[in-house]
Design a protein around this motif. Structure first.
Motif, PDB file in Angstrom:
ATOM      1  N   ASP A 192       0.798  -1.147   0.101  1.00 51.05           N
ATOM      2  CA  ASP A 192       0.271  -0.310  -0.291  1.00 51.05           C
ATOM      3  C   ASP A 192       0.683   1.426  -0.395  1.00 51.05           C
ATOM      4  O   ASP A 192       1.970   1.181   0.535  1.00 51.05           O
ATOM      5  CB  ASP A 192      -0.764   0.057   0.763  1.00 51.05           C
ATOM      6  CG  ASP A 192      -1.394  -1.358   1.689  1.00 51.05           C
ATOM      7  OD1 ASP A 192      -2.940  -1.873   0.316  1.00 51.05           O
ATOM      8  OD2 ASP A 192      -2.185  -1.526   2.288  1.00 51.05           O
ATOM      9  N   VAL A 193       0.324   2.084  -0.506  1.00 50.70           N
ATOM     10  CA  VAL A 193       0.980   3.318  -0.857  1.00 50.70           C
ATOM     11  C   VAL A 193       0.081   4.767  -0.266  1.00 50.70           C
ATOM     12  O   VAL A 193      -0.811   4.807  -0.801  1.00 50.70           O
ATOM     13  CB  VAL A 193       1.474   4.313  -2.075  1.00 50.70           C
ATOM     14  CG1 VAL A 193       2.010   5.660  -2.473  1.00 50.70           C
ATOM     15  CG2 VAL A 193       1.962   2.358  -2.650  1.00 50.70           C
ATOM     16  N   GLY A 194       0.795   5.611   0.458  1.00 52.51           N
ATOM     17  CA  GLY A 194      -0.193   6.584   0.707  1.00 52.51           C
ATOM     18  C   GLY A 194      -0.736   5.564   2.365  1.00 52.51           C
ATOM     19  O   GLY A 194      -2.242   5.810   1.653  1.00 52.51           O
ATOM     20  N   THR A 195      -0.941   4.870   2.498  1.00 50.96           N
ATOM     21  CA  THR A 195      -1.870   4.577   3.640  1.00 50.96           C
ATOM     22  C   THR A 195      -2.348   5.489   5.122  1.00 50.96           C
ATOM     23  O   THR A 195      -3.049   4.862   5.015  1.00 50.96           O
ATOM     24  CB  THR A 195      -1.210   2.641   4.359  1.00 50.96           C
ATOM     25  OG1 THR A 195      -0.245   2.928   5.196  1.00 50.96           O
ATOM     26  CG2 THR A 195      -1.529   1.919   3.880  1.00 50.96           C
ATOM     27  N   ASP A 196      -1.787   5.982   5.005  1.00 53.42           N
ATOM     28  CA  ASP A 196      -1.785   7.317   6.294  1.00 53.42           C
ATOM     29  C   ASP A 196      -1.687   9.015   5.346  1.00 53.42           C
ATOM     30  O   ASP A 196      -2.114   8.397   4.428  1.00 53.42           O
ATOM     31  CB  ASP A 196      -0.964   7.274   7.827  1.00 53.42           C
ATOM     32  CG  ASP A 196      -0.641   6.191   7.918  1.00 53.42           C
ATOM     33  OD1 ASP A 196       0.294   5.973   9.254  1.00 53.42           O
ATOM     34  OD2 ASP A 196      -2.222   5.785   8.790  1.00 53.42           O
ATOM     35  N   ASP A 197      -2.341   9.635   6.329  1.00 55.76           N
ATOM     36  CA  ASP A 197      -1.998  11.572   5.713  1.00 55.76           C
ATOM     37  C   ASP A 197      -0.638  11.789   5.037  1.00 55.76           C
ATOM     38  O   ASP A 197      -0.506  12.472   4.259  1.00 55.76           O
ATOM     39  CB  ASP A 197      -2.311  11.981   6.563  1.00 55.76           C
ATOM     40  CG  ASP A 197      -3.679  11.680   7.233  1.00 55.76           C
ATOM     41  OD1 ASP A 197      -4.702  11.112   6.059  1.00 55.76           O
ATOM     42  OD2 ASP A 197      -3.776  12.804   8.461  1.00 55.76           O
ATOM     43  N   GLU A 198       0.563  10.520   5.760  1.00 57.90           N
ATOM     44  CA  GLU A 198       1.551  11.043   5.107  1.00 57.90           C
ATOM     45  C   GLU A 198       2.183   9.735   3.955  1.00 57.90           C
ATOM     46  O   GLU A 198       1.263   8.648   3.787  1.00 57.90           O
ATOM     47  CB  GLU A 198       2.819  10.904   6.452  1.00 57.90           C
ATOM     48  CG  GLU A 198       2.996   9.444   7.006  1.00 57.90           C
ATOM     49  CD  GLU A 198       3.399   9.614   8.220  1.00 57.90           C
ATOM     50  OE1 GLU A 198       4.781   8.829   7.907  1.00 57.90           O
ATOM     51  OE2 GLU A 198       3.516  10.019   9.254  1.00 57.90           O
ATOM     52  N   ALA A 199       2.576   9.860   3.480  1.00 54.38           N
ATOM     53  CA  ALA A 199       3.395   9.193   2.186  1.00 54.38           C
ATOM     54  C   ALA A 199       3.973   7.818   2.707  1.00 54.38           C
ATOM     55  O   ALA A 199       5.012   8.391   3.917  1.00 54.38           O
ATOM     56  CB  ALA A 199       4.316   9.712   0.484  1.00 54.38           C
ATOM     57  N   GLY A 200       4.227   6.392   2.135  1.00 55.17           N
ATOM     58  CA  GLY A 200       4.753   5.398   2.812  1.00 55.17           C
ATOM     59  C   GLY A 200       4.221   4.490   1.764  1.00 55.17           C
ATOM     60  O   GLY A 200       3.812   4.459   1.218  1.00 55.17           O
ATOM     61  N   VAL A 201       5.331   3.824   2.619  1.00 53.87           N
ATOM     62  CA  VAL A 201       4.968   2.257   1.976  1.00 53.87           C
ATOM     63  C   VAL A 201       5.255   0.873   2.957  1.00 53.87           C
ATOM     64  O   VAL A 201       5.931   1.091   4.161  1.00 53.87           O
ATOM     65  CB  VAL A 201       6.574   1.434   0.771  1.00 53.87           C
ATOM     66  CG1 VAL A 201       5.799   0.523  -0.356  1.00 53.87           C
ATOM     67  CG2 VAL A 201       5.926   2.745  -0.470  1.00 53.87           C
ATOM     68  N   THR A 202       3.330   0.162   2.552  1.00 52.73           N
ATOM     69  CA  THR A 202       3.705  -0.827   3.185  1.00 52.73           C
ATOM     70  C   THR A 202       3.335  -1.792   2.223  1.00 52.73           C
ATOM     71  O   THR A 202       2.197  -2.478   1.647  1.00 52.73           O
ATOM     72  CB  THR A 202       2.236  -0.578   4.666  1.00 52.73           C
ATOM     73  OG1 THR A 202       2.286   0.271   5.538  1.00 52.73           O
ATOM     74  CG2 THR A 202       2.006  -2.240   5.049  1.00 52.73           C
ATOM     75  N   VAL A 203       4.101  -3.269   2.931  1.00 56.94           N
ATOM     76  CA  VAL A 203       3.998  -4.069   2.650  1.00 56.94           C
ATOM     77  C   VAL A 203       3.471  -5.205   3.712  1.00 56.94           C
ATOM     78  O   VAL A 203       4.142  -5.165   4.117  1.00 56.94           O
ATOM     79  CB  VAL A 203       5.392  -4.972   2.240  1.00 56.94           C
ATOM     80  CG1 VAL A 203       6.137  -4.961   2.868  1.00 56.94           C
ATOM     81  CG2 VAL A 203       5.179  -6.072   0.651  1.00 56.94           C
ATOM     82  N   ARG A 204       2.469  -6.477   3.670  1.00 57.39           N
ATOM     83  CA  ARG A 204       2.041  -7.053   4.470  1.00 57.39           C
ATOM     84  C   ARG A 204       2.055  -8.440   3.832  1.00 57.39           C
ATOM     85  O   ARG A 204       1.943  -8.969   2.589  1.00 57.39           O
ATOM     86  CB  ARG A 204       0.739  -6.462   4.758  1.00 57.39           C
ATOM     87  CG  ARG A 204       0.135  -5.554   5.312  1.00 57.39           C
ATOM     88  CD  ARG A 204      -1.270  -4.796   5.648  1.00 57.39           C
ATOM     89  NE  ARG A 204      -1.590  -4.243   6.398  1.00 57.39           N
ATOM     90  CZ  ARG A 204      -1.700  -2.813   5.578  1.00 57.39           C
ATOM     91  NH1 ARG A 204      -1.531  -2.593   4.124  1.00 57.39           N
ATOM     92  NH2 ARG A 204      -1.778  -1.507   6.560  1.00 57.39           N
ATOM     93  N   CYS A 205       2.444  -9.267   5.062  1.00 62.52           N
ATOM     94  CA  CYS A 205       2.345 -10.952   4.685  1.00 62.52           C
ATOM     95  C   CYS A 205       1.403 -11.561   4.144  1.00 62.52           C
ATOM     96  O   CYS A 205       0.057 -11.534   4.239  1.00 62.52           O
ATOM     97  CB  CYS A 205       2.949 -11.488   5.268  1.00 62.52           C
ATOM     98  SG  CYS A 205       3.009 -13.647   5.082  1.00 62.52           S
ATOM     99  N   GLN A 206       1.025 -11.657   2.484  1.00 60.53           N
ATOM    100  CA  GLN A 206       0.353 -12.755   2.146  1.00 60.53           C
ATOM    101  C   GLN A 206      -0.103 -14.081   3.163  1.00 60.53           C
ATOM    102  O   GLN A 206      -1.559 -13.789   3.110  1.00 60.53           O
ATOM    103  CB  GLN A 206      -0.232 -13.105   1.189  1.00 60.53           C
ATOM    104  CG  GLN A 206       1.065 -14.303   0.555  1.00 60.53           C
ATOM    105  CD  GLN A 206       1.476 -14.157  -0.918  1.00 60.53           C
ATOM    106  OE1 GLN A 206       0.860 -13.932  -1.553  1.00 60.53           O
ATOM    107  NE2 GLN A 206       1.616 -16.048  -0.898  1.00 60.53           N
TER     108      GLN A 206
END
Length: 149
Positions: free
Chosen positions: A5-19
């Motif tokens: 996910d890109v930009g999951t909060d109000d700030e830009a970021g990248v989150t990767v979750r384990c499938q």
């Protein structure tokens, strides 16, 4: 199916979750630059019972880029033997990758700040992603995150 996910909060970021377990993941956030030679950012690991963060991981322009490493993994979506590794120049962020039958890549993300200080610590989580589209999306998201300015 879990994707970065890109930009999951109000700030830009990248989150990767384990499938395999969406409560396990890695987040890149709080990117800033002090000069033209480096990019600084925070990396957070999260899993049940674990939260770890390094506030200032540094990517130097002469480093072997994380995005390039991830793009190489995505390009080899048919698999490889053994383990592939990457770490930033300061060695406080490392990633190792293995290929699992069925077309999945296991990325073990390790934070190890203060590698030369007494009382240092390390923490790791492993995220599993599809070798093709999910890896390519992660590589692209990390490239955009590190290049933002």
């Amino acid at each position: 199916m879990t994707t970065p996910d890109v930009g999951t909060d109000d700030e830009a970021g990248v989150t990767v979750r384990c499938q395999d377990n969406a409560s396990v993941g890695v987040t890149f956030r709080d990117r800033f630059s002090l000069d033209a030679d480096s990019v600084h950012y925070a990396v957070e690991l999260h899993a049940p019972g674990l939260t770890a963060r390094v506030d200032e991981v540094v990517a130097w322009v002469w480093d072997s880029e994380l995005a390039v490493f991830l793009e190489g993994l995505a390009a080899d979506y048919r698999g490889w033997d053994g383990e592939r590794k990457w770490q930033n120049d300061d060695r406080d962020l490392a990633v190792s990758a293995v290929f699992r039958s069925g077309g999945h890549v296991g990325l073990t993300w390790t934070l190890r700040p203060w590698t030369h200080a007494a009382g240092g610590w390390s923490a790791s989580v492993t995220t599993w992603l599809e070798a093709g589209e999910q890896m390519a999306a992660l590589a692209a998201d990390v490239r955009v995150f590190l290049a933002e300015g």
